[in-house]
Design an enzyme around this catalytic site. Sequence first.
Site, PDB file in Angstrom:
ATOM      1  N   ARG A  37       0.806  -0.835  -0.012  1.00  0.00           N
ATOM      2  CA  ARG A  37      -0.143   0.010  -0.089  1.00  0.00           C
ATOM      3  C   ARG A  37       0.471   1.367   0.402  1.00  0.00           C
ATOM      4  O   ARG A  37       1.002   2.443  -0.746  1.00  0.00           O
ATOM      5  CB  ARG A  37      -0.663  -0.285   1.057  1.00  0.00           C
ATOM      6  N   LYS A 198     -20.307 -16.481   0.775  1.00  0.00           N
ATOM      7  CA  LYS A 198     -21.780 -16.013   0.372  1.00  0.00           C
ATOM      8  C   LYS A 198     -22.247 -15.379  -0.382  1.00  0.00           C
ATOM      9  O   LYS A 198     -21.835 -14.206  -1.042  1.00  0.00           O
ATOM     10  CB  LYS A 198     -22.139 -15.113   2.017  1.00  0.00           C
ATOM     11  N   GLY A 351      -9.825  -8.293  -2.322  1.00  0.00           N
ATOM     12  CA  GLY A 351      -9.743  -8.972  -1.441  1.00  0.00           C
ATOM     13  C   GLY A 351      -8.655 -10.430  -1.301  1.00  0.00           C
ATOM     14  O   GLY A 351      -8.069 -10.045  -1.964  1.00  0.00           O
ATOM     15  N   GLY A 374     -13.753  -4.459  -0.485  1.00  0.00           N
ATOM     16  CA  GLY A 374     -15.474  -3.736   0.106  1.00  0.00           C
ATOM     17  C   GLY A 374     -15.747  -2.915  -1.376  1.00  0.00           C
ATOM     18  O   GLY A 374     -16.701  -2.795  -1.629  1.00  0.00           O
TER      19      GLY A 374
HETATM   20  P1  AMP Z   1     -15.356 -14.203   0.315  1.00  0.00           P
HETATM   21  O1  AMP Z   1     -14.752 -12.972   1.453  1.00  0.00           O
HETATM   22  O2  AMP Z   1     -17.001 -14.027   0.735  1.00  0.00           O
HETATM   23  O3  AMP Z   1     -14.750 -13.589  -1.254  1.00  0.00           O
HETATM   24  O4  AMP Z   1     -15.238 -15.618   1.107  1.00  0.00           O
HETATM   25  C1  AMP Z   1     -14.151 -15.781   0.915  1.00  0.00           C
HETATM   26  C2  AMP Z   1     -13.783 -17.459   2.234  1.00  0.00           C
HETATM   27  O5  AMP Z   1     -14.550 -17.983   1.200  1.00  0.00           O
HETATM   28  C3  AMP Z   1     -12.372 -17.965   1.854  1.00  0.00           C
HETATM   29  O6  AMP Z   1     -11.942 -17.406   3.327  1.00  0.00           O
HETATM   30  C4  AMP Z   1     -12.749 -19.666   1.579  1.00  0.00           C
HETATM   31  O7  AMP Z   1     -11.998 -20.132   2.054  1.00  0.00           O
HETATM   32  C5  AMP Z   1     -14.304 -19.383   1.254  1.00  0.00           C
HETATM   33  N1  AMP Z   1     -14.397 -20.738   0.851  1.00  0.00           N
HETATM   34  C6  AMP Z   1     -14.265 -20.297  -0.491  1.00  0.00           C
HETATM   35  N2  AMP Z   1     -15.250 -21.679  -0.806  1.00  0.00           N
HETATM   36  C7  AMP Z   1     -15.673 -22.040   0.263  1.00  0.00           C
HETATM   37  C8  AMP Z   1     -16.710 -23.796   0.065  1.00  0.00           C
HETATM   38  N3  AMP Z   1     -16.454 -24.428  -1.119  1.00  0.00           N
HETATM   39  N4  AMP Z   1     -16.995 -23.553   1.728  1.00  0.00           N
HETATM   40  C9  AMP Z   1     -16.741 -22.990   2.209  1.00  0.00           C
HETATM   41  N5  AMP Z   1     -15.693 -21.595   2.389  1.00  0.00           N
HETATM   42  C10 AMP Z   1     -15.641 -21.370   1.390  1.00  0.00           C
END
Ligand code: AMP
Length: 394
Positions: A37, A198, A351, A374
């Site tokens: 950064r 999610k 991210g 974000g």
């Molecule tokens: P995000 O912050 O929404 O981009 O999500 C990232 C997180 O999603 C990471 O920590 C991954 O470990 C998790 N993730 C990705 N695929 C899976 C999965 N199949 N089951 C559980 N967690 C997951």
Amino acid sequence: MNKKTVKDIEVAGKKVLVRCDFNVPLDENGHITDENRIVGALPTIKYLIGNNAKVILCSHLGRPKGTFNMKYSLSPVAARLSEKLGIEVKMAADVIGDSAKSLTAALQDGGVVLLENVRFHAEEEKNDPAFARQLANLAEIFVNDAFGTAHRAHASTTGVADYLPAVCGFLIQKEIEIMGGALANPARPFAAILGGAKVSDKIGVIENLLDKVDTLIIGGGMAYTFMRAKGYGIGKSICEEDKTALAAELLKKAEVKGVKLLLPVDTVVAAEFKADAESKTVPSDSLPEEWMGLDIGEKTIALFSDALKDAKTVIWNGPMGVFEFEKFAIGTKKIAEAVANVNGTTIIGGGDSAAAVERLGFAPKMTHISTGGGASLEYLEGIVLPGIACLNDK
Ligand code: AMP
């Protein structure tokens, strides 16, 4: 891009307040463990020094919760910046107090002062007008170069623009030009890859992208909610039951709009959520009941990679599996490789996917890696970010 940049304003001899993103990770001894950064902020700072501005830098670091807590002091950043710039960056002992006032008043052309952590004042995150005014009083021009906080309407990201001419630095300019350009007028075919844990975090992004892309690829944990919506057995995989109806709606919407929506066709399932869990690859429509999907399978990697082959614009946000566990990082690695091989504009939306791309060494092959997690998600949702909206139009 219709926002003024540092190049559109006369900065020579002027006091310029620059909002940077110096929210760097520190170890327990206060040493900076990742200077990305700081390096990212250098082009704007060097331009201002080179054009004889009096440079006043500010940023937040961590979450000091509105009080002076020297654990979150920016002084390690001042030291590192001094090394990088080859000139002394003077560290103020406060943000709007006597130290900040006297150091900024004494600035010579081409000199640099770093104010203390703006979040030492609770007024920062409240976007308090009196606080913003005091900050603005230190300077004559405001430059926002902190894309990572541009989705927050805080005093140092937005409020100060009420009192000063406001323009963007080179980091924000690049974000708007590349990401904004891809969303407004993409070279086609345009494909987006979404993953991560999610669906609920990315509903807005999916809705917005469905109006723009030719292909939408969904992997990672969020894919299981879509698979559930299709009536597939998903075992113990992560799933948002309350979002299955919405997932079904989004699948329908994609069909109506003629967007090719791809879901995993095979899945690496694990017996438990563990780095060394027993695993096997199974078809995505019938996961064994006691198992959970932690990565996309080989056939899916081939399907997704093939869909990206001819793309001219690609945006990727979110890992394809639990990439923190080496054993379940293969899908994410292979998709990173497929994106790196695309002969077109490739954008990584901050991210985890940005971290994965950096770690795997694919960063130099990407057109752009967004500096805000974000913020880039909100940008992809089509939301106007307050830290950009407040800047002066050309
Ligand atoms: P995000 O912050 O929404 O981009 O999500 C990232 C997180 O999603 C990471 O920590 C991954 O470990 C998790 N993730 C990705 N695929 C899976 C999965 N199949 N089951 C559980 N967690 C997951």
